[in-house]
Design a protein around this motif. Structure first.
Motif, PDB file in Angstrom:
ATOM      1  N   TRP A 126     -16.065   8.275  -3.379  1.00 40.66           N
ATOM      2  CA  TRP A 126     -15.161   7.663  -4.367  1.00 40.66           C
ATOM      3  C   TRP A 126     -13.885   7.179  -3.678  1.00 40.66           C
ATOM      4  O   TRP A 126     -13.367   6.113  -3.966  1.00 40.66           O
TER       5      TRP A 126
ATOM      6  N   ASP B  62      -2.095   2.331  -9.669  1.00 47.36           N
ATOM      7  CA  ASP B  62      -3.173   3.046 -10.373  1.00 47.36           C
ATOM      8  C   ASP B  62      -4.243   3.519  -9.388  1.00 47.36           C
ATOM      9  O   ASP B  62      -4.706   4.659  -9.448  1.00 47.36           O
ATOM     10  N   LEU B  63      -4.628   2.619  -8.485  1.00 48.08           N
ATOM     11  CA  LEU B  63      -5.654   2.969  -7.496  1.00 48.08           C
ATOM     12  C   LEU B  63      -5.183   4.123  -6.607  1.00 48.08           C
ATOM     13  O   LEU B  63      -5.957   5.013  -6.258  1.00 48.08           O
ATOM     14  N   THR B  64      -3.890   4.107  -6.260  1.00 50.79           N
ATOM     15  CA  THR B  64      -3.358   5.144  -5.376  1.00 50.79           C
ATOM     16  C   THR B  64      -3.340   6.505  -6.070  1.00 50.79           C
ATOM     17  O   THR B  64      -3.616   7.536  -5.457  1.00 50.79           O
ATOM     18  N   ARG B  65      -3.028   6.488  -7.365  1.00 46.07           N
ATOM     19  CA  ARG B  65      -3.107   7.757  -8.115  1.00 46.07           C
ATOM     20  C   ARG B  65      -4.518   8.314  -8.098  1.00 46.07           C
ATOM     21  O   ARG B  65      -4.735   9.508  -7.914  1.00 46.07           O
ATOM     22  N   LEU B  66      -5.480   7.423  -8.307  1.00 52.92           N
ATOM     23  CA  LEU B  66      -6.877   7.864  -8.285  1.00 52.92           C
ATOM     24  C   LEU B  66      -7.253   8.383  -6.898  1.00 52.92           C
ATOM     25  O   LEU B  66      -7.981   9.362  -6.762  1.00 52.92           O
ATOM     26  N   LYS B  67      -6.726   7.716  -5.868  1.00 52.77           N
ATOM     27  CA  LYS B  67      -7.039   8.138  -4.510  1.00 52.77           C
ATOM     28  C   LYS B  67      -6.466   9.528  -4.232  1.00 52.77           C
ATOM     29  O   LYS B  67      -7.104  10.347  -3.564  1.00 52.77           O
ATOM     30  N   ARG B  68      -5.259   9.782  -4.735  1.00 50.18           N
ATOM     31  CA  ARG B  68      -4.670  11.114  -4.540  1.00 50.18           C
ATOM     32  C   ARG B  68      -5.567  12.183  -5.137  1.00 50.18           C
ATOM     33  O   ARG B  68      -5.771  13.243  -4.543  1.00 50.18           O
TER      34      ARG B  68
ATOM     35  N   LEU C 125      -2.380  -1.491  -7.764  1.00 50.94           N
ATOM     36  CA  LEU C 125      -2.388  -0.654  -6.551  1.00 50.94           C
ATOM     37  C   LEU C 125      -1.857   0.749  -6.850  1.00 50.94           C
ATOM     38  O   LEU C 125      -2.354   1.737  -6.308  1.00 50.94           O
TER      39      LEU C 125
ATOM     40  N   ALA D 257       3.213   2.719 -12.716  1.00 51.32           N
ATOM     41  CA  ALA D 257       1.788   3.015 -12.689  1.00 51.32           C
ATOM     42  C   ALA D 257       1.405   3.290 -14.136  1.00 51.32           C
ATOM     43  O   ALA D 257       2.026   4.110 -14.793  1.00 51.32           O
TER      44      ALA D 257
ATOM     45  N   ARG E  95       0.839  -1.204   0.000  1.00 44.72           N
ATOM     46  CA  ARG E  95       0.000   0.000   0.000  1.00 44.72           C
ATOM     47  C   ARG E  95       0.876   1.257   0.000  1.00 44.72           C
ATOM     48  O   ARG E  95       0.496   2.282  -0.553  1.00 44.72           O
TER      49      ARG E  95
ATOM     50  N   SER F 243     -10.943  -1.329  -2.833  1.00 43.56           N
ATOM     51  CA  SER F 243     -10.123  -2.050  -3.816  1.00 43.56           C
ATOM     52  C   SER F 243      -8.667  -2.089  -3.384  1.00 43.56           C
ATOM     53  O   SER F 243      -7.964  -3.065  -3.630  1.00 43.56           O
ATOM     54  N   ILE F 244      -8.208  -0.999  -2.738  1.00 45.02           N
ATOM     55  CA  ILE F 244      -6.817  -0.949  -2.278  1.00 45.02           C
ATOM     56  C   ILE F 244      -6.586  -2.017  -1.208  1.00 45.02           C
ATOM     57  O   ILE F 244      -5.601  -2.753  -1.248  1.00 45.02           O
ATOM     58  N   PHE F 245      -7.525  -2.135  -0.268  1.00 46.17           N
ATOM     59  CA  PHE F 245      -7.378  -3.152   0.778  1.00 46.17           C
ATOM     60  C   PHE F 245      -7.377  -4.563   0.184  1.00 46.17           C
ATOM     61  O   PHE F 245      -6.604  -5.422   0.601  1.00 46.17           O
TER      62      PHE F 245
ATOM     63  N   SER G  57      -5.156   4.734 -15.396  1.00 43.43           N
ATOM     64  CA  SER G  57      -5.594   5.805 -14.508  1.00 43.43           C
ATOM     65  C   SER G  57      -6.488   6.780 -15.261  1.00 43.43           C
ATOM     66  O   SER G  57      -7.542   7.157 -14.784  1.00 43.43           O
TER      67      SER G  57
ATOM     68  N   ARG H 102     -17.497   3.322 -12.947  1.00 45.62           N
ATOM     69  CA  ARG H 102     -16.205   3.239 -12.281  1.00 45.62           C
ATOM     70  C   ARG H 102     -15.854   1.792 -11.953  1.00 45.62           C
ATOM     71  O   ARG H 102     -15.982   1.346 -10.827  1.00 45.62           O
TER      72      ARG H 102
ATOM     73  N   LEU I  26     -12.492   3.381  -3.604  1.00 47.78           N
ATOM     74  CA  LEU I  26     -11.107   3.081  -3.996  1.00 47.78           C
ATOM     75  C   LEU I  26     -10.380   2.340  -2.880  1.00 47.78           C
ATOM     76  O   LEU I  26      -9.650   1.379  -3.120  1.00 47.78           O
ATOM     77  N   GLU I  27     -10.611   2.795  -1.633  1.00 49.43           N
ATOM     78  CA  GLU I  27      -9.954   2.145  -0.492  1.00 49.43           C
ATOM     79  C   GLU I  27     -10.317   0.672  -0.409  1.00 49.43           C
ATOM     80  O   GLU I  27      -9.501  -0.157  -0.055  1.00 49.43           O
TER      81      GLU I  27
ATOM     82  N   ALA J 229       2.863   1.653  -3.367  1.00 51.11           N
ATOM     83  CA  ALA J 229       1.982   2.084  -4.456  1.00 51.11           C
ATOM     84  C   ALA J 229       1.979   3.602  -4.654  1.00 51.11           C
ATOM     85  O   ALA J 229       1.461   4.097  -5.654  1.00 51.11           O
ATOM     86  N   TRP J 230       2.555   4.355  -3.717  1.00 49.48           N
ATOM     87  CA  TRP J 230       2.664   5.811  -3.908  1.00 49.48           C
ATOM     88  C   TRP J 230       3.812   6.162  -4.860  1.00 49.48           C
ATOM     89  O   TRP J 230       3.952   7.296  -5.291  1.00 49.48           O
TER      90      TRP J 230
ATOM     91  N   LEU K  57     -13.524  -1.221 -11.155  1.00 53.30           N
ATOM     92  CA  LEU K  57     -12.207  -1.423 -10.563  1.00 53.30           C
ATOM     93  C   LEU K  57     -11.794  -2.854 -10.824  1.00 53.30           C
ATOM     94  O   LEU K  57     -10.947  -3.396 -10.254  1.00 53.30           O
TER      95      LEU K  57
END
Lengths: 246, 193
Positions: B143, B127-133, B125, A230, A208, B150-152, A235, A244, B147-148, A211-212, A246
């Protein structure tokens, strides 16, 4: 897009401990580049060579083969003093254990590396406040570590790592001592700080947090086995509205 | 989908008839996915129609036909093991079965399969983190929470893969450690003689 300035370059870097039957190959032929504005994460299980990689990138250890360059200057082949000088000018560290000096305020902790390098106290203080502002901690500049939360202390450590001219940040499990949400906030700060003109190499075992990063490098038995980016396409597609999925 | 791929994977080891396939499938996947024999024969029929399996001979005394893989069937098994699981198609079950079967079959590089899947999941992950930002910056809480979730899920999958890899490597180390022990015994007997 113009070519970004490469702040860390490792070419064919290996580190072997011992020799003969007791030889241990901690790292084998690793190539790695981290440019300005880039955050690169290194993942791998214990013993995969993550810490060795970070120590070699920071000049705390020397490779048995290969080259390490920081801001275009070779770390390999320098004397111990030469490596220390390059480290002080270019590289900052953030560790898991929030290692600020307890008897100094946030600003004093951040300005200390500059003062040790001979920068005048008033100039060092000014740079320290600037660096603290970059991590949204300028308001707490005069607090002592025990007057701050773990997350705030780690922000100060990031400010210290990138104070003055230093632009390469090496982070070893920087969220290890923090709860999940605070850890996440530290990653957000790290990310923002890198986006504003630094390069970051982050060692973590948490997907997690990795992923940043812009890129994630996977190490196994001292060898890079994979690198992920990424995918901006996904994205963009996901961000473009519509259902949306996923 | 996984029943089909799972049966093909089992047949890559040796030809089997329907009831054998059913019990092997259940045994090797820890009984997480019970099959009835009708499902197995229906699937075998489709696989035969698609040219992936063929009868390995005539029916035995009890009327059972043994099936084996065709060349195309072998190719299909190889492709399955080297292709990452599509997230949309219920990844947990297919991945579980792929790994459970992978560790029991010879010639499958299970560590490579785990790494390929881990890299694919970490890329997702990212990609998901970029969306979360973006969601954080825009203050889009619903949203962000979606996203969280899916991240978990992705994070849990990576942790599970890490665990499986450690376990598989430990098992491999234990297996190879038994060889020198046998050698030592042998040497001791020789020295006594």
């Amino acid at each position: 897009m113009t070519e970004r300035h490469v702040l860390l370059e490792m070419r064919g870097v290996s580190r072997v401990h011992g020799h003969g039957p007791t030889e241990v190959r901690a790292l084998s032929g690793v190539d790695l580049r981290v440019a300005e504005g880039e955050l690169v994460a290194v993942m791998g299980q214990s013993g995969s060579g993550k810490s060795t990689l970070l120590n070699l990138a920071g000049g705390l250890d020397t490779p048995t083969a290969g080259e390490v360059e920081v801001e275009g200057a070779a770390l390999t082949g320098r004397s111990v003093a030469g490596r220390a000088a390059l480290r002080r000018r270019s590289i900052g560290y953030v560790f898991q254990d929030l290692n600020l000096i307890p008897t100094l305020t946030a600003a004093e902790n951040v300005s200390l590396p500059l003062e040790l390098d001979g920068v005048r106290r008033s100039k060092a203080r000014k740079d320290a406040i600037h660096s603290l502002a970059d991590v949204a901690m300028a308001d707490l500049a005069d607090r002592f570590p025990d007057e701050m939360s773990g997350g705030q202390q780690q922000r100060v450590a990031i400010a210290r790592a990138l104070v003055g001219p230093r632009r390469l940040l090496l982070a070893d499990e920087p969220t290890g001592a923090l709860d999940s949400e605070t850890g996440e906030a530290i990653l957000a700060v790290l990310r923002k700080r890198v986006d504003r003109g630094a390069a970051g190499l982050l060692v973590t075992h948490e997907a997690r947090h990795a992923a940043w990063a812009d890129r994630v490098v996977f190490l196994r038995d001292g060898v890079v086995v994979d690198t992920t980016d990424a995918s901006s396409d996904t994205s963009a597609a996901l961000a473009a509205g519509g259902p949306r999925h996923l | 989908m996984s029943i089909r791929q799972g049966l093909l994977a089992l047949l890559s080891e040796q030809p089997m008839y329907g009831a054998q396939l059913r019990s092997e499938f259940e045994r090797r996947t820890g009984g997480t996915w019970p099959l009835n024999v009708g499902q197995v024969y229906t699937t075998l029929g489709r696989l035969q129609r698609d040219g992936l399996v063929e009868a390995a001979g005539d029916a035995d005394d009890e009327g059972r036909i043994t099936y084996g893989l065709t060349e195309a069937g072998r190719g299909e098994v190889a492709t399955w093991f080297t292709t990452t699981v599509d997230r949309e198609s219920d990844p947990r079950d297919e991945l579980t079965i792929k790994l459970a079967l992978g560790v029991t079959l010879p010639g499958v590089d299970i560590v490579a399969i785990i790494q390929a899947q881990r890299a694919a999941t970490v890329a997702h992950l990212q990609d998901l983190t970029r969306l979360k930002r973006d969601a954080l910056a825009g203050g889009d809480l619903p949203w962000e929470l979606v996203l969280e979730r899916s991240i978990f899920t992705a994070e849990a999958q990576v942790r599970w893969l890490d665990h499986v890899e450690s376990r598989v490597r430990r098992a491999a180390a234990a297996a190879s450690a038994t060889v020198p022990v046998a050698d030592v015994d042998h040497e001791m007997q020789e020295s006594r003689a």
